[in-house]
Design an enzyme around this catalytic site. Sequence first.
Site, PDB file in Angstrom:
ATOM      1  N   TRP A 320       0.835  -1.211   0.000  1.00  0.00           N
ATOM      2  CA  TRP A 320       0.000   0.000   0.000  1.00  0.00           C
ATOM      3  C   TRP A 320       0.866   1.255   0.000  1.00  0.00           C
ATOM      4  O   TRP A 320       0.379   2.354  -0.260  1.00  0.00           O
ATOM      5  CB  TRP A 320      -0.917   0.008   1.222  1.00  0.00           C
ATOM      6  CG  TRP A 320      -0.188   0.311   2.526  1.00  0.00           C
ATOM      7  CD1 TRP A 320       0.962  -0.279   2.970  1.00  0.00           C
ATOM      8  CD2 TRP A 320      -0.542   1.294   3.514  1.00  0.00           C
ATOM      9  NE1 TRP A 320       1.335   0.250   4.184  1.00  0.00           N
ATOM     10  CE2 TRP A 320       0.442   1.209   4.548  1.00  0.00           C
ATOM     11  CE3 TRP A 320      -1.577   2.204   3.644  1.00  0.00           C
ATOM     12  CZ2 TRP A 320       0.391   2.021   5.685  1.00  0.00           C
ATOM     13  CZ3 TRP A 320      -1.612   3.011   4.784  1.00  0.00           C
ATOM     14  CH2 TRP A 320      -0.643   2.923   5.777  1.00  0.00           C
ATOM     15  N   ASP A 321       2.167   1.089   0.287  1.00  0.00           N
ATOM     16  CA  ASP A 321       3.098   2.217   0.287  1.00  0.00           C
ATOM     17  C   ASP A 321       2.901   3.057  -0.979  1.00  0.00           C
ATOM     18  O   ASP A 321       2.979   4.281  -0.947  1.00  0.00           O
ATOM     19  CB  ASP A 321       4.549   1.720   0.301  1.00  0.00           C
ATOM     20  CG  ASP A 321       4.871   0.801   1.475  1.00  0.00           C
ATOM     21  OD1 ASP A 321       3.963   0.125   1.958  1.00  0.00           O
ATOM     22  OD2 ASP A 321       6.044   0.751   1.886  1.00  0.00           O
ATOM     23  N   GLU A 451       0.771  -2.009  12.497  1.00  0.00           N
ATOM     24  CA  GLU A 451       0.988  -3.457  12.546  1.00  0.00           C
ATOM     25  C   GLU A 451       1.310  -3.956  13.955  1.00  0.00           C
ATOM     26  O   GLU A 451       1.596  -5.134  14.133  1.00  0.00           O
ATOM     27  CB  GLU A 451       2.106  -3.841  11.578  1.00  0.00           C
ATOM     28  CG  GLU A 451       1.718  -3.592  10.146  1.00  0.00           C
ATOM     29  CD  GLU A 451       2.735  -4.091   9.131  1.00  0.00           C
ATOM     30  OE1 GLU A 451       3.860  -4.443   9.529  1.00  0.00           O
ATOM     31  OE2 GLU A 451       2.391  -4.119   7.931  1.00  0.00           O
ATOM     32  N   LYS A 555       2.958   1.078  15.900  1.00  0.00           N
ATOM     33  CA  LYS A 555       4.186   1.079  15.098  1.00  0.00           C
ATOM     34  C   LYS A 555       4.233   2.341  14.238  1.00  0.00           C
ATOM     35  O   LYS A 555       5.296   2.863  13.915  1.00  0.00           O
ATOM     36  CB  LYS A 555       4.161  -0.169  14.208  1.00  0.00           C
ATOM     37  CG  LYS A 555       5.368  -0.418  13.365  1.00  0.00           C
ATOM     38  CD  LYS A 555       5.171  -1.700  12.555  1.00  0.00           C
ATOM     39  CE  LYS A 555       6.375  -2.013  11.695  1.00  0.00           C
ATOM     40  NZ  LYS A 555       6.091  -3.109  10.750  1.00  0.00           N
ATOM     41  N   GLN A 556       3.043   2.812  13.833  1.00  0.00           N
ATOM     42  CA  GLN A 556       2.976   3.916  12.860  1.00  0.00           C
ATOM     43  C   GLN A 556       1.612   4.582  12.936  1.00  0.00           C
ATOM     44  O   GLN A 556       0.714   4.081  13.610  1.00  0.00           O
ATOM     45  CB  GLN A 556       3.211   3.352  11.461  1.00  0.00           C
ATOM     46  CG  GLN A 556       2.163   2.329  11.027  1.00  0.00           C
ATOM     47  CD  GLN A 556       2.703   1.341  10.003  1.00  0.00           C
ATOM     48  OE1 GLN A 556       3.150   0.264  10.357  1.00  0.00           O
ATOM     49  NE2 GLN A 556       2.663   1.716   8.730  1.00  0.00           N
TER      50      GLN A 556
HETATM   51  C1  BGC Z   1       5.047  -1.203   7.555  1.00  0.00           C
HETATM   52  C2  BGC Z   1       4.003  -1.325   6.480  1.00  0.00           C
HETATM   53  C3  BGC Z   1       4.683  -1.162   5.121  1.00  0.00           C
HETATM   54  C4  BGC Z   1       5.822  -2.146   4.979  1.00  0.00           C
HETATM   55  C5  BGC Z   1       6.595  -1.954   3.692  1.00  0.00           C
HETATM   56  C6  BGC Z   1       6.149  -2.207   7.321  1.00  0.00           C
HETATM   57  O1  BGC Z   1       7.152  -2.045   8.274  1.00  0.00           O
HETATM   58  O2  BGC Z   1       4.480  -1.430   8.827  1.00  0.00           O
HETATM   59  O3  BGC Z   1       3.023  -0.323   6.639  1.00  0.00           O
HETATM   60  O4  BGC Z   1       3.752  -1.359   4.128  1.00  0.00           O
HETATM   61  O5  BGC Z   1       6.718  -1.962   6.045  1.00  0.00           O
HETATM   62  O6  BGC Z   1       7.174  -0.692   3.632  1.00  0.00           O
END
Ligand code: BGC
Length: 713
Positions: A320-321, A451, A555-556
Site C-alpha cells: 500500500w506504500d 501493525e 508502530k505507525q
Molecule cells: C510497515 C508497512 C509497510 C511495509 C513496507 C512495514 O514495516 O508497517 O506499513 O507497508 O513496512 O514498507
Amino acid sequence: MKNDTKNISIHDLQSNEPSYLETIFSLANGHFGIRASDPIANSSTAGTLVNGFYETSDITYGEVAYGYAKKNQTIVKLPDLRNIKFVDDQQRAFDQSQLISESLDFETGLLNSTYKISNPDGKSFELNLQAVLQQSNDEVIGLRYTIKPVDYFGKVVGIKHFNTDSATQKSDDPRKSRTVDTLTYAKKTIDGQQELIEVTTKYSQMSLAMAMSVSTGLEQVFSLQPNQTVTFDVIGLVSKINGILDLDNLPKFEEILKDSTDFWQEFWQNSDIEISGDDSLNQAIHYNLFQLVSSTGRDGKTNIPAKGLSGTGYEGHYFWDTEMYMSPFFAYTNPEIAKNLIKYRYSVLDESKKRARTLGVKEGALFSWRTINGQEASAYYPAGTAQYHIDADIAYAIDRYYKVTDDKEFMKNYGLELVLETARFWKNFGSYSEIHCKKRFCFFDVTGPDEYTALVNNNYYTNRMAKFNLLFAVDLIDEFPKKAKELGVSAKERDQMANIAAAIFLPYDQIKGINQQDDSSFKKPVWPFETTPKENYPLLLHYHPLTIYRYQVNKQADTLLADFLFDDISHDQLVKEYDYYEKITTHDSSLSRSIFSALAARIGLKQKAYDYFMATAKTDLIDLQGNSADGLHVANLGGSWLTIVSGFGGLRVKDGLLTIDNHLPDQWDKLAIRIKYQGRLLEIVYRKDATEIHIIHGEPLPIKVDGIEETFK
Ligand code: BGC
C-alpha cells in the site's frame, strides 16, 4: 550554473559502510537498478535488480490452513554490471580497493566513484568509474572506467565477464530478502567484445537477458605509464522480462549521459522543490525525489517495490506504500506515472477477485497485501492479508488522480471498475451489527496500518476508508451510468452501497473525545515505555507479536492517518487525538513520521512538525532505521514530499477546489514547489508572510489560499 543541493557525496554521509553506500548511491530507471558496488570487491550485496523479475518458492508453514499464501515471490539479484577484475604483470589480481570519493549528480543522473586499487605488493592505481542509466530506452547503462597510475606502472589485464556466482547472505530479519539459488545462467561470448547471459528462474519460469559490450575487448591488456590515463567504456544491457536485446545499435556513453541529463532536466523543471534557509535539507529533498522517481515502474505492468530497485529488502514487493505515500507525488507532478501505477493494479484485478473468493467473500476484489504478480505473498496474515484497507487505499489513489487530472477517459476504462470491485468487497465483507441500539455496518477481524495491533474489530482507519470507497463508487456510478451498467451495477446495488456507507461504524470515545483506533484499543494497558530499553526498538525484533498486541502501542500512524487524509474533524479533536496517539507511537515503521509531521504542521505544532520532518527527510541519509543497507525506504521518500507539500504547504483538493494553506516552518525563509494541476504547471512560493502563485503554463485557475478564493493567471 550548477546547483549545489542537486548532488550528494560521501562527505555528506555519516557512514561509509560499503553495503550502505551501495544503497545510497544506487541508480535505477524504473525498469532496473544497480547497486553502487566496489567493482573489484565481489560484495555479496552488490548486483542488478529488475523490477518485477522474481523467483517463487513454497512458503513452508509448520501448521497450514485453508487459503494461506502459498508462494514466496522474491526479487532476483542479478550479476553486478560494475564488477571487473584487474591482473598485474605477474598474473596476480589487484584485490585490494579503497573508496576515495563518490558523488551522485541529480541533474545528470551520473554516479562518479574513485577507488585506489592495489596488488599484493601494495602497488596501486586509481580507478574512476562513471555510471549512468539511460531513461528513454530503459534497458541501457553506460559505464566509463578511467585508470590513472599511482605507483604501479606496467602491464595490466582488465577482465570483464559476468560474475554469476556472487555470494548470498541469510538472515532472520523479516524485512530482509530470502536467498534465491534456483537460477540458470546460459553464457554466450559473442565475440571478444560482447558477452550475453540468459537468466532463467526455475519455478516462476521467467527469463531475461543481460549483455555487455566493451569496445576495447572483454579481456584487454594495457600498459600504465606515468602521467597517462587509460579509459574504456562498457555499455550494459538488461532486457525486459522474457524480452530480447538489440546488441547491434548500442548507444555511446556520451549519448546515454545526454539522454539521462535531458530526462532529469525535464523532471526538475516540472517537479522541483526549493527550500531557502537550509541547504542540507534541500539536498536531502532533492535526493529523495531523485531516488523516488528512479525506483518507480513506469510501464503499467510494474509498480514501486518498497525498497525501490536499490536493494532486496522486502523481496521487491509492492505494498500500500505506493498508493498512500509515493503516488501523491506522481499525481501532482507526473500524472502519467500515477496513472500507470493504477494500471498495474488493474492488471492484477482478476487475481484479486480470486483472492476475495478464497477469503470467503462472494463479490468484489481483495488486493494482496504484498505482492509482485498479484498473488498474496505475505506468510503472516495477521499483519498481511488482514490489512484489507489496501483496497480502499487503491480507491483513494484513484480519487486523487482523478481530482488532479480530471481524466474521465481513464476513469471509464479503468478507474470505475477498480473502485467498484473494491466497494463490492466491502459490501460483502462487512456485516450489520447492533451498537448502542442502532444497526451499524461493521468490519470484524481486520488489521489497520498499525501493525502492532492486529485482528481487531472496527479499526477506525479501515472503516473510514471503506466508507470513502463505497461513497466514491456511488459517485462514479452516478457519473458514468452507462459504463456502470456494463459492469453489472443495478440501482439496487448502488443504493445498497450508499446505505452501507452511511451505516459504517466509526469508533469514538466519548470520555476522551477522540476517535478510537478500534473497538478494544482503549481497554488495553499502555505499553511500558518507561521500562523499555532503547536498544529494544524496533519492538518487532525483540518481542513476540502477541506480547505487542496485548498493549496500546503503535508502530505507525493509524487513526491519525485517516485524520490526515480526510481533514474532517474539528481542530480541537485533532489536537487531542494527536496528543493521545503520539504518546503511544514508536515510529518503528518509516511510514510514520511524515504523517506526524504533516499533521503537526496543520495544527500549528511548529517545532514538532519540523523535528519529525527533519528525521523523515534524512531517514536514509542518516540511516535512521539502521537498515538502509537493505534498500531505501521509498515510502518515506514519498512521505517527505507529502509532508512538505500537504503539511507545510497545506495543499489538497477540497470541495473541488485546489486549496493551499501556508504553514511555513520558522526555520525556512522560503519554500517553492512545482506541481501540475489539470493540465497546468504551477509554481507556489511560500514566504513567511505571503504565498505567491504563478501559473507557468495553462489556463487561469481559482485556488483557495489561506481560506480566500482567488483566480490566478
Ligand atoms: C510497515 C508497512 C509497510 C511495509 C513496507 C512495514 O514495516 O508497517 O506499513 O507497508 O513496512 O514498507
